[in-house]
Design an enzyme around this catalytic site. Structure first.
Site, PDB file in Angstrom:
ATOM      1  N   HIS A 175       0.839  -1.285   0.179  1.00  0.00           N
ATOM      2  CA  HIS A 175       0.131  -0.121  -0.003  1.00  0.00           C
ATOM      3  C   HIS A 175       1.017   1.338  -0.101  1.00  0.00           C
ATOM      4  O   HIS A 175       0.688   2.321  -0.580  1.00  0.00           O
ATOM      5  CB  HIS A 175      -0.779  -0.034   1.306  1.00  0.00           C
ATOM      6  CG  HIS A 175      -2.051  -1.090   1.375  1.00  0.00           C
ATOM      7  ND1 HIS A 175      -2.243  -1.824   2.550  1.00  0.00           N
ATOM      8  CD2 HIS A 175      -2.911  -1.500   0.381  1.00  0.00           C
ATOM      9  CE1 HIS A 175      -3.158  -2.578   2.185  1.00  0.00           C
ATOM     10  NE2 HIS A 175      -3.503  -2.414   1.091  1.00  0.00           N
ATOM     11  N   LYS A 193     -18.225  -4.897   6.245  1.00  0.00           N
ATOM     12  CA  LYS A 193     -16.963  -5.575   6.035  1.00  0.00           C
ATOM     13  C   LYS A 193     -16.532  -5.928   7.537  1.00  0.00           C
ATOM     14  O   LYS A 193     -16.649  -5.024   8.394  1.00  0.00           O
ATOM     15  CB  LYS A 193     -15.913  -4.992   5.532  1.00  0.00           C
ATOM     16  CG  LYS A 193     -15.869  -5.081   4.002  1.00  0.00           C
ATOM     17  CD  LYS A 193     -14.585  -4.597   3.428  1.00  0.00           C
ATOM     18  CE  LYS A 193     -14.643  -4.928   1.744  1.00  0.00           C
ATOM     19  NZ  LYS A 193     -13.307  -4.432   1.192  1.00  0.00           N
ATOM     20  N   ARG A 239      -2.449  -6.781  -8.359  1.00  0.00           N
ATOM     21  CA  ARG A 239      -1.358  -7.588  -8.253  1.00  0.00           C
ATOM     22  C   ARG A 239      -1.479  -8.666  -8.979  1.00  0.00           C
ATOM     23  O   ARG A 239      -0.552  -9.313  -9.427  1.00  0.00           O
ATOM     24  CB  ARG A 239      -1.286  -8.234  -6.891  1.00  0.00           C
ATOM     25  CG  ARG A 239      -0.922  -7.118  -5.767  1.00  0.00           C
ATOM     26  CD  ARG A 239      -1.286  -7.462  -4.350  1.00  0.00           C
ATOM     27  NE  ARG A 239      -2.727  -7.330  -4.312  1.00  0.00           N
ATOM     28  CZ  ARG A 239      -3.682  -7.502  -3.048  1.00  0.00           C
ATOM     29  NH1 ARG A 239      -2.962  -7.975  -2.018  1.00  0.00           N
ATOM     30  NH2 ARG A 239      -4.960  -7.400  -3.333  1.00  0.00           N
ATOM     31  N   SER A 271      -2.986  -7.660   2.899  1.00  0.00           N
ATOM     32  CA  SER A 271      -3.187  -7.512   4.508  1.00  0.00           C
ATOM     33  C   SER A 271      -3.427  -9.096   5.078  1.00  0.00           C
ATOM     34  O   SER A 271      -3.197  -9.218   6.092  1.00  0.00           O
ATOM     35  CB  SER A 271      -4.538  -6.573   4.664  1.00  0.00           C
ATOM     36  OG  SER A 271      -4.115  -5.269   4.016  1.00  0.00           O
TER      37      SER A 271
HETATM   38  P1  ADP Z   1     -10.017  -3.082  -0.615  1.00  0.00           P
HETATM   39  O1  ADP Z   1     -10.970  -3.670   0.443  1.00  0.00           O
HETATM   40  O2  ADP Z   1     -10.622  -1.813  -0.981  1.00  0.00           O
HETATM   41  O3  ADP Z   1      -9.540  -4.052  -1.807  1.00  0.00           O
HETATM   42  P2  ADP Z   1      -7.200  -3.102   0.327  1.00  0.00           P
HETATM   43  O4  ADP Z   1      -6.424  -2.704   1.694  1.00  0.00           O
HETATM   44  O5  ADP Z   1      -7.245  -4.536   0.552  1.00  0.00           O
HETATM   45  O6  ADP Z   1      -8.537  -2.683   0.198  1.00  0.00           O
HETATM   46  O7  ADP Z   1      -6.462  -2.735  -0.770  1.00  0.00           O
HETATM   47  C1  ADP Z   1      -6.499  -1.242  -1.123  1.00  0.00           C
HETATM   48  C2  ADP Z   1      -5.770  -1.628  -2.730  1.00  0.00           C
HETATM   49  O8  ADP Z   1      -4.558  -1.547  -2.720  1.00  0.00           O
HETATM   50  C3  ADP Z   1      -6.628  -2.281  -3.613  1.00  0.00           C
HETATM   51  O9  ADP Z   1      -6.627  -1.834  -4.996  1.00  0.00           O
HETATM   52  C4  ADP Z   1      -5.513  -3.372  -3.758  1.00  0.00           C
HETATM   53  O10 ADP Z   1      -5.403  -4.036  -5.010  1.00  0.00           O
HETATM   54  C5  ADP Z   1      -4.207  -2.618  -3.594  1.00  0.00           C
HETATM   55  N1  ADP Z   1      -3.127  -3.346  -2.849  1.00  0.00           N
HETATM   56  C6  ADP Z   1      -3.301  -4.393  -1.860  1.00  0.00           C
HETATM   57  N2  ADP Z   1      -2.095  -4.822  -1.700  1.00  0.00           N
HETATM   58  C7  ADP Z   1      -1.294  -4.504  -2.547  1.00  0.00           C
HETATM   59  C8  ADP Z   1       0.071  -4.730  -2.854  1.00  0.00           C
HETATM   60  N3  ADP Z   1       0.738  -5.422  -2.068  1.00  0.00           N
HETATM   61  N4  ADP Z   1       0.653  -3.849  -3.720  1.00  0.00           N
HETATM   62  C9  ADP Z   1      -0.062  -2.977  -4.349  1.00  0.00           C
HETATM   63  N5  ADP Z   1      -1.498  -2.778  -4.403  1.00  0.00           N
HETATM   64  C10 ADP Z   1      -1.885  -3.406  -3.442  1.00  0.00           C
END
Ligand code: ADP
Length: 161
Positions: free
Chosen positions: A17, A41, A90, A128
């Site tokens: 992130h 959620k 990803r 996460s």
């Molecule tokens: P959501 O519930 O909106 O998917 P996340 O916190 O899981 O929230 O992810 C937020 C954004 O960050 C999403 O677009 C996800 O694809 C991206 N993301 C999550 N992990 C990574 C990572 N390791 N590298 C790049 N982007 C990521």
């Protein structure tokens, strides 16, 4: 002024992130990070904790503003006069989710576009949920989350086990 919004759960924030935040902050004049409060959620970290973690991790990036909200991303973007939503992609699973979200958002407001950033190589497999699993199985997470948050994140996940 080019303004973007990067929405997400950030439950917890990972280096993946943060990498997206740093890269997007170089492209846009102002980057809002929207920590989503979605009542449907189940989060491991509270709304306040997720906002606080993001604030700590981005405190040295001057054009980043962190806010938590239960608003629809599009409404939040309009409110902030942002014309772009940032997302990370990803793999094919992300692709399917992101293209659906993109089409949905465009069908509501085609003045707001989505920019996809691919992860840097080190973060390709980072999520996460992987961080939560690592802690549950007793592994170290200092390579995967911002250093100043390692102890907080580890302790919280252990308490929730
Ligand atoms: P959501 O519930 O909106 O998917 P996340 O916190 O899981 O929230 O992810 C937020 C954004 O960050 C999403 O677009 C996800 O694809 C991206 N993301 C999550 N992990 C990574 C990572 N390791 N590298 C790049 N982007 C990521």
């Amino acid at each position: 002024m080019r303004i973007a919004v990067y929405p997400g759960s950030f439950d917890p924030i990972s280096n993946g992130h943060l990498d997206i935040v740093k890269r997007a902050a170089k492209i846009f004049d102002k980057l809002y990070i929207l920590v989503s409060f979605n009542p449907n959620k189940k989060y491991c970290f509270t709304n306040e904790e997720r906002v606080e973690m993001m604030k700590k991790a981005t405190k040295n990036i001057p054009n980043v503003i962190v806010e938590g909200s239960s608003s629809l991303v599009l409404n939040f973007a309009r409110e902030k006069k942002a014309s772009v939503i940032i997302r990370g992609l990803r793999n094919f699973i992300d692709y399917q989710n992101e293209i659906t979200l993109f089409q949905f958002n465009r069908s509501i407001d085609n003045n707001i576009d989505t920019f996809i950033l691919f992860p840097s190589a080190d973060n390709l497999f980072l999520s996460s949920s992987a961080i939560k699993e690592l802690v549950m199985f007793g592994s170290e997470i200092s390579n995967y989350v911002p250093l100043e948050l390692v102890d907080f994140i580890t302790e919280k996940i252990k308490r929730r086990m």
